[in-house]
Design a protein around this motif. Structure first.
Motif, PDB file in Angstrom:
ATOM      1  N   ASP A  70       0.863  -1.186   0.000  1.00 41.35           N
ATOM      2  CA  ASP A  70       0.000   0.000   0.000  1.00 41.35           C
ATOM      3  C   ASP A  70       0.895   1.229   0.000  1.00 41.35           C
ATOM      4  N   THR A 109       0.969   3.791   2.791  1.00 39.45           N
ATOM      5  CA  THR A 109       1.506   3.465   4.108  1.00 39.45           C
ATOM      6  C   THR A 109       2.974   3.869   4.159  1.00 39.45           C
ATOM      7  N   THR A 158       5.583   2.954   5.737  1.00 43.69           N
ATOM      8  CA  THR A 158       6.636   1.942   5.765  1.00 43.69           C
ATOM      9  C   THR A 158       6.629   1.012   4.556  1.00 43.69           C
ATOM     10  N   CYS A 159       5.735   1.231   3.633  1.00 40.61           N
ATOM     11  CA  CYS A 159       5.623   0.336   2.478  1.00 40.61           C
ATOM     12  C   CYS A 159       6.812   0.552   1.523  1.00 40.61           C
TER      13      CYS A 159
END
Length: 122
Positions: free
Chosen positions: A8, A11, A13-14
């Motif tokens: 995603d 997000t 941290t993606c």
């Protein structure tokens, strides 16, 4: 093939964010569009992508090669010859990046007018 969680880009941290940042870079877009015509030598690529410095082109090509978007072909000749081309993955980027380039060309007059309008209000 390993299983990955759902990615995603929204997000923080993606890892897909780094990929998006790379392909959203203006030099990446221009290099991918230029290489869509086929293999090119460094000097020809630099001439095609007007305004890019040798240093920035080198860094861009290195990053794209690392990401699997561009492949580098070195020929054992004197002087050495190096050519770059899009990989199969890189070719999947051509259509969306070319579409963005066309959008920019088609709408620049509107963008310039909006900028001038905005600046006049400041």
């Amino acid at each position: 093939m390993p299983q990955y969680p759902a990615f995603d880009v929204m997000t923080a941290t993606c890892p897909s964010r780094t990929s998006l940042a790379r392909i959203a870079n203006k030099w990446t877009a221009m290099v991918v569009i230029a290489l869509s015509a086929g293999r090119m030598r460094f000097r020809d690529l630099r001439a095609t992508v007007d305004g890019i410095s040798a240093k920035v082109l080198t860094e861009t090509l290195r990053d794209l090669e690392r990401d699997g978007i561009v492949t580098r072909h070195v020929y054992a000749e004197v002087p050495p010859r190096v050519e770059y081309e899009l990989t199969t993955l890189g070719r999947t980027l051509h259509a969306p990046l070319q579409a963005l380039g066309h959008w920019a060309e088609e709408h620049i007059a509107e963008v310039v007018a909006a900028r001038e309008n905005y600046d006049a209000r400041q």
